[in-house]
Design a protein around this motif. Sequence first.
Motif, PDB file in Angstrom:
ATOM      1  N   ALA A 115      12.333   1.635   4.764  1.00 55.30           N
ATOM      2  CA  ALA A 115      11.376   1.769   5.862  1.00 55.30           C
ATOM      3  C   ALA A 115      11.056   0.386   6.415  1.00 55.30           C
ATOM      4  O   ALA A 115      10.834  -0.559   5.655  1.00 55.30           O
ATOM      5  N   GLU A 117       9.013  -2.669   7.746  1.00 55.72           N
ATOM      6  CA  GLU A 117       7.673  -3.139   7.408  1.00 55.72           C
ATOM      7  C   GLU A 117       6.714  -3.034   8.596  1.00 55.72           C
ATOM      8  O   GLU A 117       5.525  -2.794   8.419  1.00 55.72           O
ATOM      9  N   ARG A 119       6.080  -0.743  10.517  1.00 57.01           N
ATOM     10  CA  ARG A 119       5.409   0.552  10.630  1.00 57.01           C
ATOM     11  C   ARG A 119       4.439   0.811   9.481  1.00 57.01           C
ATOM     12  O   ARG A 119       3.763   1.840   9.453  1.00 57.01           O
ATOM     13  N   ALA A 120       4.346  -0.112   8.543  1.00 53.86           N
ATOM     14  CA  ALA A 120       3.573   0.109   7.315  1.00 53.86           C
ATOM     15  C   ALA A 120       2.121   0.503   7.571  1.00 53.86           C
ATOM     16  O   ALA A 120       1.578   1.349   6.866  1.00 53.86           O
ATOM     17  N   TRP A 122       0.796   2.355   9.642  1.00 56.66           N
ATOM     18  CA  TRP A 122       0.604   3.743  10.075  1.00 56.66           C
ATOM     19  C   TRP A 122       1.089   4.760   9.052  1.00 56.66           C
ATOM     20  O   TRP A 122       0.839   5.946   9.194  1.00 56.66           O
ATOM     21  N   ARG A 123       1.764   4.297   8.005  1.00 55.29           N
ATOM     22  CA  ARG A 123       2.337   5.208   7.012  1.00 55.29           C
ATOM     23  C   ARG A 123       1.289   5.793   6.083  1.00 55.29           C
ATOM     24  O   ARG A 123       0.336   5.108   5.711  1.00 55.29           O
ATOM     25  N   ALA A 124       1.530   7.014   5.673  1.00 49.79           N
ATOM     26  CA  ALA A 124       0.703   7.623   4.625  1.00 49.79           C
ATOM     27  C   ALA A 124       1.160   7.060   3.280  1.00 49.79           C
ATOM     28  O   ALA A 124       2.332   6.684   3.115  1.00 49.79           O
ATOM     29  N   PRO A 126       2.556   7.083  -0.403  1.00 51.54           N
ATOM     30  CA  PRO A 126       3.489   8.022  -1.053  1.00 51.54           C
ATOM     31  C   PRO A 126       2.820   8.840  -2.133  1.00 51.54           C
ATOM     32  O   PRO A 126       1.832   8.564  -2.664  1.00 51.54           O
TER      33      PRO A 126
END
Length: 126
Positions: A115, A117, A119-120, A122-124, A126
Amino acid sequence: MDEESVRAALEHYTRHSAAGDEDRASEIYTEDAVVEFPQSGERFEGVANFREWRRDYPAQVDLEVVRVRGRDDFWVVEMRARYDGGPWSYGPAVYEFRGALVARETIYVAEGWEAPEWRARWRAAP
């Protein structure tokens, strides 16, 4: 069909296929089942055809059922696969059942990626 039955059928397949028992693994299919790979354009008709190439597959294949979603006789299953212990590939497989058996399986496979970095934030988690 319900999610538990679909998962049980696929786990039956993965367990017996991993043990090299394609006869037992293929018990989840109707005799006239179709297996398709849209990415290669291949279509195999009848268990007798695809059971034999699976028996001769030139690599050790590990399969894992990640998520099962669907209803009635139509199910989409998120899978991961790896060959000879290599990196995991991911993809959906579409299963169409006739009663308790798979009548059609359509398999898509793609390599995984890291993935990005950027976009980190906005990520849910894990």
